[in-house]
Design a protein around this motif. Structure first.
Motif, PDB file in Angstrom:
ATOM      1  N   UNK A  69      -7.311  11.519  -4.834  1.00  8.84           N
ATOM      2  CA  UNK A  69      -7.119  12.967  -4.806  1.00  8.84           C
ATOM      3  C   UNK A  69      -6.923  13.513  -3.397  1.00  8.84           C
ATOM      4  N   UNK A  70      -7.614  12.898  -2.430  1.00  2.44           N
ATOM      5  CA  UNK A  70      -7.618  13.468  -1.083  1.00  2.44           C
ATOM      6  C   UNK A  70      -6.205  13.685  -0.518  1.00  2.44           C
ATOM      7  N   UNK A  76      -4.965  21.377   9.032  1.00  2.00           N
ATOM      8  CA  UNK A  76      -4.746  22.361   7.980  1.00  2.00           C
ATOM      9  C   UNK A  76      -5.836  23.434   7.994  1.00  2.00           C
ATOM     10  N   UNK A 112      -7.825  21.710  -2.189  1.00  2.00           N
ATOM     11  CA  UNK A 112      -7.391  22.241  -0.904  1.00  2.00           C
ATOM     12  C   UNK A 112      -8.056  23.583  -0.606  1.00  2.00           C
ATOM     13  N   UNK A 140      -6.181  17.207   7.291  1.00  2.00           N
ATOM     14  CA  UNK A 140      -7.045  18.283   6.802  1.00  2.00           C
ATOM     15  C   UNK A 140      -7.650  19.096   7.941  1.00  2.00           C
ATOM     16  N   UNK A 171      -4.571  16.581  -2.251  1.00  2.00           N
ATOM     17  CA  UNK A 171      -5.101  17.886  -1.847  1.00  2.00           C
ATOM     18  C   UNK A 171      -4.589  18.276  -0.461  1.00  2.00           C
ATOM     19  N   UNK A 172      -4.415  17.255   0.409  1.00  2.00           N
ATOM     20  CA  UNK A 172      -3.838  17.549   1.722  1.00  2.00           C
ATOM     21  C   UNK A 172      -2.434  18.112   1.550  1.00  2.00           C
ATOM     22  N   UNK A 217     -11.780   9.470  -7.463  1.00  2.00           N
ATOM     23  CA  UNK A 217     -11.979  10.911  -7.372  1.00  2.00           C
ATOM     24  C   UNK A 217     -11.800  11.375  -5.937  1.00  2.00           C
ATOM     25  N   UNK A 218     -11.948  10.467  -4.997  1.00  2.74           N
ATOM     26  CA  UNK A 218     -11.723  10.863  -3.614  1.00  2.74           C
ATOM     27  C   UNK A 218     -10.406  10.328  -3.065  1.00  2.74           C
ATOM     28  N   UNK A 227     -12.517  17.032  -1.678  1.00  2.00           N
ATOM     29  CA  UNK A 227     -11.635  16.915  -2.833  1.00  2.00           C
ATOM     30  C   UNK A 227     -12.349  16.173  -3.957  1.00  2.00           C
TER      31      UNK A 227
END
Lengths: 363, 129
Positions: A156-157, B20, B114, B17, A160-161, A152-153, B91
């Motif tokens: 996904x991380x 960003x 995000x 991140x 998401x970036x 989940x991290x 996330x």
């Protein structure tokens, strides 16, 4: 069958009974006779007894009382109560307190008793097997939980970036350097990919049967270095391989071990301009291969030494390629599968050396 | 307590991140006063002498994760006169993480990655920024 005898402990305060028992079964079982409970526990503490028999009537401690304590301290041992006289209270206590598995009436018939012991030995083994399977299941379950959490991290991380970067490039109309964004997207994709590759390695390692193959260490090390050179060309490798003596073991797992350790040696380098150096030494002998992978990187903090082999444990690593926390865990699991051992020596700020011993299956 | 340029610090182990989020905050016109930290520890060191208006805190970080950061923060910095709003940004889809973030009295809100300008502005707006 002769290799793994059934181990029987017999407790009776009358030496005659002990001798008769030993005389009757010495050819069948590994027999430990004792005439007092203290000695019985001394043996139970030290030897994996399968079946314990005890007389009910003894001066200091009754058979039921003895089994009550056996149940507390050694719950796996099969408990058989032997008694000449029976009253219902003894039977009730034997079942409720002593948790006995079987009740045998004196004088015992040798064939019957042998039969009882053999049957319960099978029960003992089945229970033990079940316990082991349960522990394995528990481990798998824990890993699955950690995996879902980490997925989940860690999975996904990076995605998401990337999403964030896409959104940003849409908003940031004045950006003069679109390559900057592309580069960041690329680095996120690589991070995700290395995580996925690690997971696949982990599951292949967990599932695949171990093989006995000729190992060409030179080739494995060259392959690993060739791939890793793409990510970092500044590293100086010194490779010393003496594998004239033929070595056999599972190639896939040894490849996984080498790739992860060499990749770590590169990944955790200093960022103060020191030229990163990696020394790889391998020597094969008739029974083992000795491997050493040494770097002059950041080293490992003493307080982290115990945790580095745990699943998803990460320390702060270089900015360029942070760890996923699964590499050393895979190394450890692969070593478990092939019966190898690993030792770490590290001085924080100076470097790390991993030393491995792998069994040689070549005969 | 509305300020035209709130002081925002970002705590995240992922450099991309951090980059960003800083860009987005500036582009959205929320603030030009942004400081970035790659670890909870570095941020805590900085907080010894500074009280920002807003902290955007990642959850999963090596060595000290977002929740460990919060417990240190609670012990040493939470009774300052000037208030700092903490937003957790992650996330993570983990139910435990999200529940814990929402339950913490130190955390104003949990924001999903995000990071999105509209959501961020709304969340900050609810806290008076």
């Amino acid at each position: 069958m002769s290799k793994d005898r059934i181990r029987v402990l017999y407790l009776d305060d009358e030496d005659n009974n002990l001798q008769a028992f030993k005389a009757g079964f010495r050819r069948n079982f590994e027999i430990y006779t004792v005439n007092n409970a203290a000695d019985a526990f001394r043996i139970l503490d030290e030897i994996e007894i399968h079946i314990a028999l005890a007389d009910q009537r003894m001066p200091k401690m009754s058979g039921v009382e003895f089994f009550e304590r056996v149940h507390d301290k050694h719950p796996d041992v099969i408990r058989i109560l032997i008694t000449a006289y029976t009253n219902s209270q003894t039977i009730i206590d034997a079942v409720n307190k002593g948790r006995i598995d079987q009740y045998v009436v004196k004088p015992w018939d040798p064939n019957f008793l042998r039969n009882v012991i053999e049957t319960f030995h099978a029960t003992y083994l089945a229970r033990k097997e079940l316990k082991l399977k349960n522990e394995e299941l528990q481990k798998t379950n824990d890993e699955l939980n950690r995996f879902v959490y980490s997925a989940s991290h860690d999975l996904r991380a990076p995605l998401m970036s990337i999403l964030g970067l896409v959104e940003l490039s849409r908003l940031d109309k004045e950006n003069s350097d679109p390559f900057e964004y592309l580069q960041m997207i690329e680095s996120s994709v690589l991070k995700l990919d290395s995580f996925i590759q690690n997971i696949i390695e982990y599951y292949q390692n967990a599932r695949a049967e171990g093989l006995k193959e000729n190992i060409n260490f030179k080739e494995l090390v060259d392959d690993a270095i060739a791939v890793l050179k793409n990510t970092d060309q500044t590293v100086e490798f010194e490779v010393n391989i003496n594998d004239e003596l033929p070595f056999q073991n599972d190639e896939f797992r040894i490849r996984v071990i080498l790739n992860n350790l060499i990749s770590n040696a590169i990944k955790y380098q200093k960022e103060d301009g020191t030229v990163p150096k990696v020394n790889i030494t391998i020597r094969t002998e008739p029974k083992y291969a000795f491997l050493s992978i040494q770097d002059n990187g950041v080293g490992i903090l003493q307080e982290h030494m115990e945790s580095i082999f745990k699943m998803f444990f990460r320390t702060k690593s270089s900015k360029k390629s942070p760890g996923t926390g699964i590499g050393l865990y895979i190394v450890k699991e692969a070593l478990n599968k092939i019966g190898g051992e690993i030792k770490v020596k590290s001085v924080y700020g100076e470097g790390t050396t991993f030393e491995l011993i792998l069994p040689n299956l070549h005969e | 307590m509305s300020k035209s340029q709130p002081h925002i610090i970002l705590v995240d182990d992922n450099e991309i991140d951090l980059f960003l989020h800083e860009k987005l905050i500036k582009l959205a016109g929320i603030s030009n006063h942004v400081d970035k930290f790659l670890s909870g520890k570095a941020a805590l060191d900085y907080l010894q002498n500074t009280t920002p208006d807003i902290i955007l805190l990642d959850i999963q970080m090596p060595e000290m994760d977002g929740f460990e950061f919060l417990s240190f923060y609670d012990r040493f910095y939470s009774d300052r006169e000037q208030e700092t709003r903490i937003f957790m940004v992650s996330s993570s889809l983990d139910f435990g993480d999200i529940s814990k973030a929402k339950a913490s009295p130190l955390v104003s809100e949990f924001i999903k990655k995000p990071l999105n300008i509209v959501e961020l502005k709304e969340a900050l707006g609810r806290e008076g920024f």
